[in-house]
Design an enzyme around this catalytic site. Structure first.
Site, PDB file in Angstrom:
ATOM      1  N   ASP A   8      38.661 -24.661 -83.074  1.00 17.45           N
ATOM      2  CA  ASP A   8      37.442 -23.879 -82.817  1.00 17.45           C
ATOM      3  C   ASP A   8      37.867 -22.501 -82.314  1.00 17.45           C
ATOM      4  OD1 ASP A   8      34.688 -23.082 -82.117  1.00 17.45           O
ATOM      5  OD2 ASP A   8      34.246 -25.234 -82.080  1.00 17.45           O
ATOM      6  N   GLY A  32      41.447 -20.731 -83.237  1.00 15.92           N
ATOM      7  CA  GLY A  32      41.625 -19.948 -84.460  1.00 15.92           C
ATOM      8  C   GLY A  32      40.305 -19.516 -85.051  1.00 15.92           C
ATOM      9  N   PHE A  34      38.281 -20.007 -88.726  1.00 13.67           N
ATOM     10  CA  PHE A  34      38.350 -20.707 -90.012  1.00 13.67           C
ATOM     11  C   PHE A  34      38.093 -19.809 -91.215  1.00 13.67           C
ATOM     12  CE2 PHE A  34      34.175 -22.946 -88.488  1.00 13.67           C
ATOM     13  CZ  PHE A  34      33.371 -21.878 -88.862  1.00 13.67           C
ATOM     14  N   HIS A  51      26.649 -25.687 -93.211  1.00  9.70           N
ATOM     15  CA  HIS A  51      25.227 -25.318 -93.257  1.00  9.70           C
ATOM     16  C   HIS A  51      24.901 -24.133 -92.340  1.00  9.70           C
ATOM     17  CE1 HIS A  51      23.185 -27.763 -89.770  1.00  9.70           C
ATOM     18  NE2 HIS A  51      24.272 -27.150 -89.364  1.00  9.70           N
TER      19      HIS A  51
HETATM   20  C1  LIG Z   1      27.047 -26.110 -85.244  1.00 14.42           C
HETATM   21  S1  LIG Z   1      28.576 -26.184 -84.333  1.00 14.42           S
HETATM   22  C2  LIG Z   1      29.209 -27.756 -84.853  1.00 14.42           C
HETATM   23  C3  LIG Z   1      30.118 -28.330 -83.840  1.00 14.42           C
HETATM   24  C4  LIG Z   1      30.538 -29.793 -84.083  1.00 14.42           C
HETATM   25  N1  LIG Z   1      31.269 -29.950 -85.321  1.00 14.42           N
HETATM   26  C5  LIG Z   1      29.354 -30.712 -84.021  1.00 14.42           C
HETATM   27  O1  LIG Z   1      29.056 -31.377 -85.003  1.00 14.42           O
HETATM   28  O2  LIG Z   1      28.714 -30.771 -82.978  1.00 14.42           O
HETATM   29  C6  LIG Z   1      29.589 -25.000 -85.205  1.00 14.42           C
HETATM   30  C7  LIG Z   1      30.950 -24.794 -84.581  1.00 14.42           C
HETATM   31  O3  LIG Z   1      31.690 -23.850 -85.359  1.00 14.42           O
HETATM   32  C8  LIG Z   1      32.458 -23.041 -84.481  1.00 14.42           C
HETATM   33  N2  LIG Z   1      32.830 -21.788 -85.141  1.00 14.42           N
HETATM   34  C9  LIG Z   1      31.996 -20.748 -85.444  1.00 14.42           C
HETATM   35  N3  LIG Z   1      32.693 -19.769 -86.052  1.00 14.42           N
HETATM   36  C10 LIG Z   1      33.988 -20.193 -86.126  1.00 14.42           C
HETATM   37  C11 LIG Z   1      35.171 -19.629 -86.666  1.00 14.42           C
HETATM   38  N4  LIG Z   1      35.149 -18.411 -87.239  1.00 14.42           N
HETATM   39  N5  LIG Z   1      36.328 -20.329 -86.608  1.00 14.42           N
HETATM   40  C12 LIG Z   1      36.341 -21.579 -86.035  1.00 14.42           C
HETATM   41  N6  LIG Z   1      35.241 -22.185 -85.507  1.00 14.42           N
HETATM   42  C13 LIG Z   1      34.078 -21.499 -85.561  1.00 14.42           C
HETATM   43  C14 LIG Z   1      31.506 -22.842 -83.311  1.00 14.42           C
HETATM   44  O4  LIG Z   1      32.166 -22.379 -82.156  1.00 14.42           O
HETATM   45  C15 LIG Z   1      30.897 -24.235 -83.159  1.00 14.42           C
HETATM   46  O5  LIG Z   1      31.650 -25.055 -82.304  1.00 14.42           O
END
Ligand SMILES: C[S@@+](CC[C@H](N)C(=O)[O-])C[C@H]1O[C@@H](n2cnc3c(N)ncnc32)[C@H](O)[C@@H]1O
Length: 142
Positions: A8, A32, A34, A51
């Protein structure tokens, strides 16, 4: 024998709850972005990730997984898969909420998801119905 990596943003990871498991070498944290790269792994679990984004960004995330994945690796996307036709589905309500709150994300049909995977050189092998409103879409390298 499983080993997990929680990946994350650096400012988000300190709020993880894996610490509650105590000293445990089955998991590690990896900060990092993604959109740039992800750690090498056998399976990528993307729950409520795709999504959140427009197609272009979603494809970029999948491409990073495709580039890093170990031979024989899999990507598991856990999101609502919107059924065809005018049938009720909780994913459609989520879609409406996304549209009203922010304009980045959207829920997708199976066909739309297959196109995104294909753009990232991945192929959908099965869609697992969980009995809940999110499904597990499994994909492998083409
Ligand atoms: C809707 S949450 C989902 C979290 C978890 N998978 C869940 O089901 O509860 C989206 C996640 O993506 C992470 N995120 C957003 N942009 C990101 C990036 N550029 N690189 C890595 N993680 C990222 C956010 O910090 C967040 O924890």
């Amino acid at each position: 024998t499983l080993h997990g990596i929680l990946f994350d943003r650096p400012h988000v990871l300190p709020r993880n709850r894996l610490e509650e498991l105590g000293a445990d070498d089955r998991w590690e944290l990896a900060p990092g972005n993604f959109f740039e790269s992800v750690p090498k792994a056998d399976i990528y679990v993307l729950k409520y990730i795709m999504h959140d984004w427009h197609d272009e960004e979603a494809i970029r995330i999948l491409r990073c997984c495709r580039e890093a994945m170990a031979p024989g690796g899999r990507v598991l996307v856990m999101d609502p898969v919107i059924p065809p036709g005018n049938t009720p589905h909780t994913g459609k309500i989520l879609d409406l909420i996304s549209m009203t709150i922010y304009d980045e994300g959207r829920e997708r049909t199976e066909e739309e998801l297959r196109l995104l995977f294909a753009e990232a050189d991945l192929r959908v092998t099965r869609i697992i119905n969980t009995g809940f409103y999110i499904s597990i879409v499994e994909a492998v390298a083409n």
